[in-house]
Design a protein around this motif. Structure first.
Motif, PDB file in Angstrom:
ATOM      1  N   LYS A   1      -0.801   9.575  -2.518  1.00  0.00           N
ATOM      2  CA  LYS A   1      -0.547   8.799  -1.315  1.00  0.00           C
ATOM      3  C   LYS A   1      -1.449   9.265  -0.169  1.00  0.00           C
ATOM      4  N   GLN A   2      -1.755  10.561  -0.125  1.00  0.00           N
ATOM      5  CA  GLN A   2      -2.685  11.046   0.897  1.00  0.00           C
ATOM      6  C   GLN A   2      -4.048  10.395   0.726  1.00  0.00           C
ATOM      7  N   GLU A   3      -4.521  10.321  -0.501  1.00  0.00           N
ATOM      8  CA  GLU A   3      -5.819   9.691  -0.729  1.00  0.00           C
ATOM      9  C   GLU A   3      -5.761   8.207  -0.426  1.00  0.00           C
ATOM     10  N   GLY A   4      -4.626   7.564  -0.755  1.00  0.00           N
ATOM     11  CA  GLY A   4      -4.457   6.162  -0.397  1.00  0.00           C
ATOM     12  C   GLY A   4      -4.483   5.959   1.100  1.00  0.00           C
TER      13      GLY A   4
ATOM     14  N   ILE B   1       0.829  -1.208   0.000  1.00  0.00           N
ATOM     15  CA  ILE B   1       0.000   0.000   0.000  1.00  0.00           C
ATOM     16  C   ILE B   1       0.863   1.257   0.000  1.00  0.00           C
ATOM     17  N   PHE B   2       1.881   1.295   0.861  1.00  0.00           N
ATOM     18  CA  PHE B   2       2.636   2.537   1.070  1.00  0.00           C
ATOM     19  C   PHE B   2       3.987   2.588   0.351  1.00  0.00           C
TER      20      PHE B   2
ATOM     21  N   THR C   1      -0.100  12.670   7.425  1.00  0.00           N
ATOM     22  CA  THR C   1       0.057  12.839   5.978  1.00  0.00           C
ATOM     23  C   THR C   1       1.111  13.871   5.601  1.00  0.00           C
ATOM     24  N   SER C   2       1.834  14.396   6.592  1.00  0.00           N
ATOM     25  CA  SER C   2       2.868  15.388   6.305  1.00  0.00           C
ATOM     26  C   SER C   2       3.901  14.816   5.345  1.00  0.00           C
ATOM     27  N   GLY C   3       4.086  15.477   4.205  1.00  0.00           N
ATOM     28  CA  GLY C   3       5.084  15.047   3.232  1.00  0.00           C
ATOM     29  C   GLY C   3       4.573  14.085   2.189  1.00  0.00           C
ATOM     30  N   LEU C   4       3.353  13.569   2.329  1.00  0.00           N
ATOM     31  CA  LEU C   4       2.815  12.649   1.330  1.00  0.00           C
ATOM     32  C   LEU C   4       2.289  13.418   0.131  1.00  0.00           C
ATOM     33  N   ASP C   5       2.495  12.866  -1.065  1.00  0.00           N
ATOM     34  CA  ASP C   5       1.926  13.508  -2.245  1.00  0.00           C
ATOM     35  C   ASP C   5       0.422  13.245  -2.270  1.00  0.00           C
ATOM     36  N   PRO C   6      -0.338  13.976  -3.102  1.00  0.00           N
ATOM     37  CA  PRO C   6      -1.809  13.853  -3.077  1.00  0.00           C
ATOM     38  C   PRO C   6      -2.316  12.441  -3.286  1.00  0.00           C
TER      39      PRO C   6
END
Length: 327
Positions: free
Chosen positions: A180-183, A134-135, A173-178
């Motif tokens: 990955k944030q939605e994931g 997932i990540f 979610t700090s630093g995650l791209d959009p």
């Protein structure tokens, strides 16, 4: 989820129906800064609870108190039945808790795999492979080569890989791209549906509506609101943008319940928290060229809770909460 671990004799464990997190009058006074001021709330099993506030509001201090990393000045909390003032009891339940700090202290020379091996040896890693799909952090590379987003994804894997029943996250979610944030949002919704309790702090208000069941809003160390997200949105009115002449704009913006009116060249926009029938009646009295009525940006919903003054703070307004790492 894995079965609950048995606690050593004499250490309390929450009954299956008990809330996993109960905070009662939690206070942390540093002298110059009152980081937590008589904070009380309960997080229920299987819910996503958002702990919101601007930088320096005291969110990270609260989390450190809950995990036993700081000692409270007054008040207490029960985490999975363990009183945070009882070190032995809290230690006994920590294997059932996942934790993602705001600032990850990974060894820069270690690989991601080594980090996960270390955490897995301590608390288990039954879901490690699933979470890596997932990540997707680059686990074969040393941490020094990681982007901020990759470090965050590695942290998420370690926080969930032992299948905890309560997960506490600080700015997850700090630093995650959009993408990955939605994931991440989809993932924690699935975790909630499995029965996992999620508690996370954030100052990114747009996350709230997507994932949270309830929110607590912290300002200057004090809890200023505790409510369901949809109830807050309903109570906070609608965003109205109307294209009309000056007379119509003047009449509309004079209605009870209009706040933050902003004129533009062809009309005005405002937040309307009054009687919707009164708004519709007034619109019908005028020649309206166009009107848009919708929910306000969530930033507007919460901004009045933050305000310009910080209750609980002592000294200059620029004082930083010692427990907040700038998160």
């Amino acid at each position: 989820m894995s079965d609950e671990a048995a606690a050593p004799e004499g250490n309390p464990v929450a009954a299956p129906d008990d809330p996993p997190l109960v905070v009662e009058g939690l206070t942390k006074d540093y002298g110059s800064v009152l980081a937590n001021d008589d904070v009380s709330f309960t997080v229920h099993r299987g819910e996503i609870f958002g702990f919101l506030g601007p930088n320096g509001a005291g969110k990270s201090t609260t989390i450190r108190l809950l995990l036993g990393l700081l000692k409270p000045t007054a008040g207490t909390a029960r985490v999975l039945g363990a009183d945070i003032r009882d070190e032995a009891a809290l230690t006994a339940v920590k294997g059932r808790i996942g934790y993602l700090p705001a600032h990850l202290g990974f060894d820069e020379e270690a690989t991601g795999k080594a980090v996960l091996d270390y955490h897995g040896a301590i608390k288990g890693e039954g879901r490690r492979d699933e979470l890596l799909e997932i990540f997707t952090p680059p686990v074969e590379r040393p941490i020094r080569e990681y982007s901020t987003g990759n470090k965050r994804m590695l942290g998420l894997v370690q926080a969930f890989m032992h299948d905890p029943e309560l997960v506490v996250m600080d700015e997850p979610t700090s630093g995650l791209d959009p993408l990955k944030q939605e994931g991440f949002n989809e993932f924690i919704r699935r975790e909630r549906d499995r029965g996992t309790t999620i508690f996370f702090s954030s100052h990114v208000l747009s996350e709230v509506r997507r994932v949270c069941d309830r929110v607590g809003i912290l300002r200057g160390g004090s809890l200023v609101e505790l409510e369901g997200v949809e109830a807050l949105l309903h109570r906070s009115g609608k965003h109205v943008r109307v294209h009309a002449d000056d007379a119509a704009v003047a009449a509309l913006t004079a209605l009870d319940g209009v706040v933050d009116a902003e004129p533009f060249s062809e009309g005005a926009q405002f937040i309307y928290a009054g009687d919707p029938n009164a708004l519709l009646d007034e619109l019908a009295r005028h020649d309206i060229r166009d009107v848009e009525i919708g929910e306000p940006p969530i930033e507007d919903v919460f901004v009045h809770y933050y305000g310009s003054e910080e209750p609980g703070r002592r000294g200059p307004e620029t004082a930083v909460d010692p427990g907040d790492d700038g998160a």
